[in-house]
Write an enzyme that holds these catalytic residues in place. Structure first.
Site, mmCIF file in Angstrom:
data_model
loop_
_atom_site.group_PDB
_atom_site.id
_atom_site.type_symbol
_atom_site.label_atom_id
_atom_site.label_comp_id
_atom_site.label_asym_id
_atom_site.label_seq_id
_atom_site.Cartn_x
_atom_site.Cartn_y
_atom_site.Cartn_z
ATOM 1 N N GLU A 144 -3.145 -6.951 1.938
ATOM 2 C CA GLU A 144 -3.717 -5.628 1.674
ATOM 3 C C GLU A 144 -5.192 -5.669 1.293
ATOM 4 O OE1 GLU A 144 -1.338 -3.343 -1.035
ATOM 5 O OE2 GLU A 144 0.438 -3.473 0.203
ATOM 6 N N GLU A 184 6.230 -5.992 3.134
ATOM 7 C CA GLU A 184 6.595 -5.332 1.863
ATOM 8 C C GLU A 184 7.121 -3.941 2.156
ATOM 9 O OE1 GLU A 184 3.601 -5.024 -1.227
ATOM 10 O OE2 GLU A 184 3.006 -7.114 -0.912
HETATM 11 C C1 FCB Z 1 1.499 -3.407 -2.939
HETATM 12 C C2 FCB Z 1 1.170 -4.783 -3.449
HETATM 13 C C3 FCB Z 1 2.279 -5.434 -4.215
HETATM 14 C C4 FCB Z 1 3.012 -4.440 -5.098
HETATM 15 C C5 FCB Z 1 3.416 -3.226 -4.309
HETATM 16 C C6 FCB Z 1 4.187 -2.206 -5.107
HETATM 17 O O1 FCB Z 1 0.335 -2.682 -2.779
HETATM 18 O O2 FCB Z 1 0.831 -5.626 -2.385
HETATM 19 O O3 FCB Z 1 1.737 -6.501 -4.945
HETATM 20 O O4 FCB Z 1 2.265 -4.147 -6.203
HETATM 21 O O5 FCB Z 1 2.278 -2.620 -3.773
#
Ligand code: FCB
Length: 456
Positions: free
Chosen positions: A165, A359
């Site tokens: 990210e 994620e």
């Molecule tokens: C993302 C991050 C991760 C976590 C999630 C909820 O932006 O990569 O580390 O904090 O959000």
């Protein structure tokens, strides 16, 4: 030990054979042991000390004490049937990478594929003092670090992700300052974007040099962006947010260009002058996979007033509207259909690009019942909805190869501290006791059947 629910319902939606089922964490969020074995300070150690920066004054201690409890945690992963574990390597531990050596061996010994992210936001503070990601030199230092990690782990990991990210590193870190290093400057954020991307490209070279056959790519947090109306100003707001959130990363990486509209919008912040000859060739070196982090979609309109330093450099007037979906504890709207839309759109932009959801998950106000359970039906519904959405994308031709739930276990949710729990596994931060939430058992069932139970 079986953690599966006693009665397995029939399987309704099956995923492709070989689909990777994983869970993710990040170094600073779970490891603790911030002073062990020569680890140096990171920008997050520094930021956590800043009064008011992190909820409750929380810090990287104790984390989930994963640095010391990794073997127990790997056993837990095995009990869930996880096929893969996505962790990040802490750059501040460069002097002694032994922990990752042990972690990777332990994972392999338990039949779990290690997926390593090189940078999940914990820049060494010493580099921040030289300008951090606003300094082009940091990209070259990142490449050296990548070479060292690849040299140490290269033949044993199943997948590499360079950056996690970069949007957050650049815009939350240097524009709004709600994340470390807490800088509030549009120019700094745009410089950080370019240098992060350059660092990604340089790191890809180093990984290839050591481990050419191991799939490698980058993880981006991408959002479908919709205008609130057909009014030209709202459509333009959506264009600008899509540009700053998505296209500023996807276009350089996948096509070797910055979009023309962004070069114009961001000229006052210096974007064109940051780009040196050859940079975009480095940045667009082929990737084997795109990691997609998906949490929600955006509905935007023009005509707002920022209530503090904005993340939306050059688009500070954009308003973010609600579209009436239920919300998680982060106040994020639950929009599984946005995941299908996002994956299908990426596949249209880059046909056949292999993708992994690196994620996806949700925070809810979990509580332990007196008999030691966590009844997180809301999280199960969230995951179920998003996996159905992912499956729908596969049916529409997307080459989606895996899914990593965020997160394996409760951890330090950055500026929100330990108060926001994203884990499949509950962590008592006083005792470090782990408790499988109902969602962990449910996910184990999904993994076992390589699919979702019939609805309802
Ligand atoms: C993302 C991050 C991760 C976590 C999630 C909820 O932006 O990569 O580390 O904090 O959000």
């Amino acid at each position: 030990m079986s953690v599966l629910p006693e009665q397995s319902e029939s399987t309704a939606l099956r995923f492709p054979t070989g689909f990777v089922w994983g869970a993710a964490t990040a170094s600073f969020q779970v490891e603790g042991s911030t002073a062990a074995d020569g680890r140096v300070e990171s920008i997050w150690d520094e930021f956590c000390r800043r009064p008011g920066a992190v909820h409750n004054g929380d810090t990287g201690e104790p984390g989930a004490d994963h640095y010391r409890r990794y073997a127990e945690d790997v056993a837990m992963m095995r009990s869930l049937g996880l096929g893969a574990y996505r962790f990040s390597v802490a750059w501040p531990r460069l002097a002694d990478l032994g922990f990752y050596d042990r972690l990777v061996d332990e994972l392999l010994a338990n039949g779990i594929s290690p997926w390593a992210t090189l940078y999940h936001w914990d820049l060494p503070q010493a580099l921040e003092e030289k300008g951090g990601w606003t300094n082009r030199d940091t990209a070259y230092r990142f490449a050296e670090y990548a070479a060292a990690v690849a040299g140490k782990l290269g033949d044993r990991v199943a997948g590499w992700l360079t950056l996690n990210e970069p949007w957050c590193s650049a815009f939350a870190g240097y524009a709004s300052g709600r994340h470390a290093p807490g800088v509030t400057s549009g120019d700094a954020a745009i410089a950080a974007v370019h240098h992060l991307l350059l660092g990604h490209g340089l790191a890809m070279r180093e990984i290839r040099a050591v481990a050419p056959e191991i799939p490698a790519g980058i993880t981006l947090n991408l959002f479908p962006v919709h205008p609130a109306s057909d009014a030209p100003a709202d459509i333009d707001a959506a264009r600008r947010v899509d540009g700053l959130q998505n296209r500023i990363f996807t276009e350089p990486v996948l096509r070797g260009v910055y979009p023309d509209d962004l070069l114009v919008d961001l000229a006052p912040y210096g974007l064109p002058s940051l780009i040196q000859d050859g940079d975009l060739d480095v940045i667009s070196a082929p990737i084997d996979l795109l990691g997609v982090n998906y949490y929600r979609a955006y509905l935007v309109a023009a005509g707002g007033e920022p209530d503090g330093p904005s993340e939306w450099v050059g688009a500070e007037d954009v308003r973010f509207l609600t579209s009436g979906h239920p919300r998680t504890e982060m106040d994020w709207e639950v929009q599984p259909e946005g995941l299908t839309e996002l994956l299908v759109s990426l596949n249209e932009q880059s046909p056949g690009l292999p993708m992994y959801i690196t994620e996806n998950g949700a925070a809810y106000p979990d509580t332990l019942t007196p008999d030691g359970a966590v009844r997180d039906a809301d999280r199960i519904a969230f995951l179920d909805g998003h996996l159905r959405a992912a499956h729908a994308a596969i049916e529409q031709g997307v080459d989606l190869r895996g899914y990593f739930c965020w997160s394996l276990m409760d951890n330090l949710e950055w500026a929100a501290g330990y108060a926001k729990r994203f884990g499949l596994v509950h962590v008592d931060f006083e005792t470090q006791k782990r408790t499988l939430k109902d969602s962990a058992r449910w996910y184990a069932g999904v993994i076992e059947r390589n699919g979702l139970p019939a609805e309802g």
